[in-house]
Design an enzyme around this catalytic site. Structure first.
Site, PDB file in Angstrom:
ATOM      1  N   THR A   1      17.998  38.664  46.345  1.00  0.00           N
ATOM      2  CA  THR A   1      16.895  39.333  46.885  1.00  0.00           C
ATOM      3  C   THR A   1      15.778  38.810  45.872  1.00  0.00           C
ATOM      4  OG1 THR A   1      15.564  41.276  47.574  1.00  0.00           O
ATOM      5  CG2 THR A   1      17.251  41.442  45.708  1.00  0.00           C
TER       6      THR A   1
ATOM      7  N   GLY B   1      34.835  35.922  30.573  1.00  0.00           N
ATOM      8  CA  GLY B   1      34.391  37.365  30.565  1.00  0.00           C
ATOM      9  C   GLY B   1      32.828  37.418  29.821  1.00  0.00           C
TER      10      GLY B   1
ATOM     11  N   ASP C   1      30.769  37.330  27.267  1.00  0.00           N
ATOM     12  CA  ASP C   1      30.985  37.234  25.943  1.00  0.00           C
ATOM     13  C   ASP C   1      30.042  36.287  25.440  1.00  0.00           C
ATOM     14  OD1 ASP C   1      31.959  34.769  26.837  1.00  0.00           O
ATOM     15  OD2 ASP C   1      33.871  34.730  25.730  1.00  0.00           O
TER      16      ASP C   1
ATOM     17  N   ASP D   1      15.020  44.640  46.454  1.00  0.00           N
ATOM     18  CA  ASP D   1      15.134  45.698  47.463  1.00  0.00           C
ATOM     19  C   ASP D   1      16.097  45.164  48.434  1.00  0.00           C
ATOM     20  OD1 ASP D   1      14.026  43.579  49.083  1.00  0.00           O
ATOM     21  OD2 ASP D   1      11.941  44.490  48.665  1.00  0.00           O
TER      22      ASP D   1
ATOM     23  N   SER E   1      29.270  33.079  25.715  1.00  0.00           N
ATOM     24  CA  SER E   1      29.872  31.869  25.677  1.00  0.00           C
ATOM     25  C   SER E   1      28.975  30.898  26.490  1.00  0.00           C
ATOM     26  CB  SER E   1      31.462  31.554  25.988  1.00  0.00           C
ATOM     27  OG  SER E   1      31.595  32.110  27.492  1.00  0.00           O
TER      28      SER E   1
ATOM     29  N   PRO F   1      31.692  29.086  41.999  1.00  0.00           N
ATOM     30  CA  PRO F   1      31.356  28.780  43.526  1.00  0.00           C
ATOM     31  C   PRO F   1      30.050  28.023  44.019  1.00  0.00           C
ATOM     32  CG  PRO F   1      31.098  30.983  43.330  1.00  0.00           C
ATOM     33  CD  PRO F   1      31.228  30.725  42.090  1.00  0.00           C
TER      34      PRO F   1
ATOM     35  N   VAL G   1      33.103  33.457  33.526  1.00  0.00           N
ATOM     36  CA  VAL G   1      33.951  32.436  32.735  1.00  0.00           C
ATOM     37  C   VAL G   1      34.154  33.089  31.558  1.00  0.00           C
ATOM     38  CG1 VAL G   1      33.804  30.249  31.775  1.00  0.00           C
ATOM     39  CG2 VAL G   1      32.467  30.599  33.922  1.00  0.00           C
TER      40      VAL G   1
ATOM     41  N   ASP H   1      15.061  35.075  49.362  1.00  0.00           N
ATOM     42  CA  ASP H   1      14.619  36.322  50.261  1.00  0.00           C
ATOM     43  C   ASP H   1      13.263  35.885  50.615  1.00  0.00           C
ATOM     44  OD1 ASP H   1      13.327  38.553  51.361  1.00  0.00           O
ATOM     45  OD2 ASP H   1      14.207  39.778  49.580  1.00  0.00           O
TER      46      ASP H   1
ATOM     47  N   HIS I   1      27.130  34.086  35.529  1.00  0.00           N
ATOM     48  CA  HIS I   1      27.512  32.693  35.039  1.00  0.00           C
ATOM     49  C   HIS I   1      28.220  32.990  33.626  1.00  0.00           C
ATOM     50  CE1 HIS I   1      25.827  29.390  37.805  1.00  0.00           C
ATOM     51  NE2 HIS I   1      25.521  30.634  38.307  1.00  0.00           N
TER      52      HIS I   1
END
Length: 310
Positions: A183, A67, A69, A238, A71, A152, A65, A230, A61
């Protein structure tokens, strides 16, 4: 535990960003930095092994957004942290504890962005995933706005998900490998409730989901707010996640679609059939993601407190 060298990868991906990042960036300025991070992550993992999923989510996350950094760590009314998709991000206290120890050992030296990157790497290894070297030298951003957050949701199409990664310089193998971090993931029941009750208004479950999984998830969500993504080895990093997808046991819609979409089904099959290959590709993808739009050199700052700009 598998050990992968990342050195050769560095010559082929993100050459500009990676030229300014390097493995062992703090070897002289703060030689104990990576040990401090590793020890505190190990302590936290011993108490709560779901920290791996939490840190992977935090890292993703943050990087997608503005990069990588840090933020996402800023506390303020309109910061990224307050955006809806980040409501499930946690373990900020762990980052605070790591930062406090690093500041005591090496004041104003190790960035919060590198702390998140290293802590995520170490948590993956503790969960049985690959142990690998990763370049450091990121600096912390000076901007954090919730309006920049456009991550997304679980019903995104495979094409949409893949384009999110390709727009950041990655490929389909990277995209599927990074989604493979599910996983060890947990999903809020609200993210897939329609799939187990009333799929697209039909009054029936999603026909693409294994009926046994539908029943299991219904039982889980009666008693809990979330479920493992998973259902085979939920705390183990895995390739079982991909094996589950091929058995129609993907919990999130986007995950299940990976196994049937023309663009990704072959990659899912390869990862399902070869755990070592999946882990190698995951390392490549994590190194690429960790170099997305990074600040280096004199850009940005080294925060003294990860929650506040200096």
């Amino acid at each position: 535990m598998v050990k992968f060298s990342s050195l050769l990868v560095l010559f082929f991906i993100f050459p500009i960003a990676l030229a300014q990042l390097r493995v062992g960036f703090y070897s002289r300025s703060c030689p104990q930095a990576e040990t401090i991070v590793r020890n505190l992550v190990r302590q936290r993992f011993g108490v709560d092994p779901t920290v791996t999923a939490a840190l992977l989510r935090m890292h993703f996350h943050d990087c997608f957004v503005r990069g990588c950094d840090a933020s996402l760590l800023i506390d303020s009314t309109n910061a990224e942290k307050t955006a809806g998709p980040n409501g499930s991000v946690r373990e900020f206290d762990l980052i605070d504890r790591i930062k406090a120890q690093l500041e005591a050992a090496c004041p104003s030296t190790v960035s919060c962005a590198d702390i998140v990157t290293l802590a995520t790497r170490d948590s993956v290894a503790l969960a049985g995933g690959p142990s690998y070297s990763i370049p450091t030298g990121r600096r912390d951003g000076l901007v954090s706005n919730r309006v920049d957050v456009a991550l997304p949701g679980p019903t995104i199409s495979v094409a949409g998900a893949v384009s999110l990664f390709t727009n950041k310089g990655m490929n389909v193998f990277d995209a599927v490998a990074l989604l493979g971090a599910h996983t060890v993931g947990q999903g809020n029941c609200g993210l897939f409730n329609d799939r187990i009750t009333n799929f697209q208004g039909t009054g029936r479950p999603d026909p693409s989901m294994d009926p046994a999984l539908v029943s299991s998830l219904r039982n889980t969500c009666r008693n809990s707010a979330s479920a493992a993504l998973d259902q085979s080895t939920p705390l183990r990093f895995d390739n079982q996640f991909f094996k589950q997808l091929r058995k129609r046991r993907g919990v999130l819609q986007v995950d299940q679609r990976l196994a049937t979409d023309r663009q990704t089904r072959g990659v899912v099959a390869r990862y399902a059939n070869n755990n070592a290959f999946f882990k190698r590709q995951f390392v490549r993808a994590m190194i690429k993601m960790g170099a997305v739009d990074v600040l280096t050199g004199r850009a940005g700052e080294i925060r003294r407190n990860c929650r506040r700009f200096n």
